[in-house]
Design a protein around this motif. Sequence first.
Motif, PDB file in Angstrom:
ATOM      1  N   GLY A 115      -4.818  -0.929   0.140  1.00  0.00           N
ATOM      2  CA  GLY A 115      -6.003  -1.570   0.698  1.00  0.00           C
ATOM      3  C   GLY A 115      -5.551  -2.870   1.320  1.00  0.00           C
ATOM      4  N   LYS A 116      -5.917  -3.975   0.677  1.00  0.00           N
ATOM      5  CA  LYS A 116      -5.453  -5.277   1.150  1.00  0.00           C
ATOM      6  C   LYS A 116      -4.123  -5.653   0.514  1.00  0.00           C
ATOM      7  CE  LYS A 116     -10.080  -7.024   2.179  1.00  0.00           C
ATOM      8  NZ  LYS A 116     -11.114  -8.041   1.876  1.00  0.00           N
ATOM      9  N   ASN A 117      -3.909  -5.231  -0.738  1.00  0.00           N
ATOM     10  CA  ASN A 117      -2.656  -5.546  -1.430  1.00  0.00           C
ATOM     11  C   ASN A 117      -2.381  -4.498  -2.503  1.00  0.00           C
ATOM     12  OD1 ASN A 117      -0.370  -6.894  -2.345  1.00  0.00           O
ATOM     13  ND2 ASN A 117      -1.552  -8.142  -3.789  1.00  0.00           N
ATOM     14  N   PRO A 118      -1.426  -3.610  -2.289  1.00  0.00           N
ATOM     15  CA  PRO A 118      -0.631  -3.488  -1.065  1.00  0.00           C
ATOM     16  C   PRO A 118      -1.435  -2.828   0.050  1.00  0.00           C
ATOM     17  CG  PRO A 118      -0.077  -1.711  -2.558  1.00  0.00           C
ATOM     18  CD  PRO A 118      -1.055  -2.581  -3.298  1.00  0.00           C
ATOM     19  N   THR A 119      -1.039  -3.068   1.294  1.00  0.00           N
ATOM     20  CA  THR A 119      -1.650  -2.370   2.414  1.00  0.00           C
ATOM     21  C   THR A 119      -1.070  -0.959   2.500  1.00  0.00           C
ATOM     22  OG1 THR A 119       0.046  -3.037   4.020  1.00  0.00           O
ATOM     23  CG2 THR A 119      -1.818  -4.559   3.667  1.00  0.00           C
ATOM     24  N   ALA A 120      -1.712  -0.125   3.286  1.00  0.00           N
ATOM     25  CA  ALA A 120      -1.192   1.224   3.478  1.00  0.00           C
ATOM     26  C   ALA A 120       0.194   1.184   4.105  1.00  0.00           C
ATOM     27  CB  ALA A 120      -2.147   2.043   4.352  1.00  0.00           C
ATOM     28  N   GLU A 121       0.422   0.223   4.982  1.00  0.00           N
ATOM     29  CA  GLU A 121       1.730   0.092   5.612  1.00  0.00           C
ATOM     30  C   GLU A 121       2.788  -0.271   4.583  1.00  0.00           C
ATOM     31  OE1 GLU A 121       4.163   0.878   8.437  1.00  0.00           O
ATOM     32  OE2 GLU A 121       2.065   0.788   9.048  1.00  0.00           O
ATOM     33  N   GLU A 122       2.454  -1.194   3.700  1.00  0.00           N
ATOM     34  CA  GLU A 122       3.393  -1.616   2.658  1.00  0.00           C
ATOM     35  C   GLU A 122       3.643  -0.491   1.658  1.00  0.00           C
ATOM     36  OE1 GLU A 122       2.194  -6.382   2.637  1.00  0.00           O
ATOM     37  OE2 GLU A 122       1.149  -4.957   1.343  1.00  0.00           O
ATOM     38  N   PHE A 123       2.591   0.204   1.270  1.00  0.00           N
ATOM     39  CA  PHE A 123       2.749   1.307   0.325  1.00  0.00           C
ATOM     40  C   PHE A 123       3.603   2.410   0.941  1.00  0.00           C
ATOM     41  CE2 PHE A 123       1.523   5.241  -1.793  1.00  0.00           C
ATOM     42  CZ  PHE A 123       1.547   4.878  -3.133  1.00  0.00           C
ATOM     43  N   ALA A 124       3.323   2.762   2.186  1.00  0.00           N
ATOM     44  CA  ALA A 124       4.069   3.821   2.856  1.00  0.00           C
ATOM     45  C   ALA A 124       5.541   3.463   3.005  1.00  0.00           C
ATOM     46  CB  ALA A 124       3.452   4.110   4.230  1.00  0.00           C
ATOM     47  N   ALA A 125       5.816   2.197   3.269  1.00  0.00           N
ATOM     48  CA  ALA A 125       7.198   1.762   3.481  1.00  0.00           C
ATOM     49  C   ALA A 125       8.063   1.975   2.252  1.00  0.00           C
ATOM     50  CB  ALA A 125       7.229   0.289   3.889  1.00  0.00           C
ATOM     51  N   THR A 126       7.464   1.997   1.064  1.00  0.00           N
ATOM     52  CA  THR A 126       8.265   2.200  -0.151  1.00  0.00           C
ATOM     53  C   THR A 126       8.881   3.598  -0.181  1.00  0.00           C
ATOM     54  OG1 THR A 126       6.373   2.982  -1.473  1.00  0.00           O
ATOM     55  CG2 THR A 126       6.806   0.608  -1.449  1.00  0.00           C
TER      56      THR A 126
END
Length: 368
Positions: free
Chosen positions: A335-346
Amino acid sequence: MSKVAETVLEVDLGALRHNYEFLKSTLRPDTKFIAVVKAFAYGHDSRRIAPFLEKLGVDYFAVAYTSEGIELREAGIQTPVMVLHPQSVHFDDLADHRLEPCIYSHRILSLFLETAKTRKMDAYPVHLKFNTGLNRLGFGEHEVERVVTALQEQTNIKAVSLFSHLAASEDPDEEVFTRNQIAAFRRIADNFEKLAGYRPLLHQSNTSGILCHPDARFDMVRSGIGLYGYGNDEIKDRLLRPVGSLKTVISQIHQLEKGDSLGYNRGYIAEKTTMTATLPLGHADGIGRQYGKGKGHVSVNGQKAPIIGNVCMDMLMIDVTGIDCKEGDEVIVYGKNPTAEEFAATANTISYELITGISRRVKRVYIE
């Protein structure tokens, strides 16, 4: 916002409005806006997203396949809908629902012309796609004259737009490539106008094109990922708001002792006393096995909790050692923390794959 009691995708319509209005603010007042709502509106449900955007005044919708366009019509959408990748077997259904095909090859042009003539269509709107370097779909620059000739030999269909797709518009290292794509599209448009005697609407920019290449905005722009809160760039992302927040709850908490295993194939072995929480969310919901074994993490009461073991079909497990939590507590996957971009990057992937993969069995909740 109230705490969730089950796995839900919260869809923030206020954020959607913000993103649309921000993207519109970067354009000339007369530039038309195509809202891309393919793939279930990037996982947010096109049947709810499209009517909201229609009220905001979008000029066009774009979907990938005819079935997606039919779904919009069944939801009451009256705005024009372009089908980006139509297949000939669906042409009659497409016409029945007043959908506008994107024509990308001589075969598709010929087959749609057959349908148009059989149905006695008159100047039915189509969109011509030209390939300027992405090399997926589209006529080549050298084929403009042949396309125009085919159009001039009949009156059943009319090209209302020419378009192309930028391949790396967000990448500053590919600036020269992008500039060449824009220049090629200009040549195609000029040649078409010279031969056909009129200039259809032109569009080449995706979200990154809108944000990074003002000279590629032309008459219309297409935005997909930007509407849902991501701009393919850390700086641009700050100007947008994530629309979707995937949330779930803790079903059960376990205490593992050193040597205890967790999950299928004993995917996690405790090296010390460890507290784990099981969540009602798995790879059938769109959180794939690639996020397991410590790669992905979620947020529990504001603290990071890694996903451990193998992600199951309907469940995943997280390490909550040292986190003050209990069964029934809310868990934020992205959502806001983590964002979808941040979650996907893992898991070495991108927000597009993550958000479009959230299963329809996950309940959508709409807020504004």
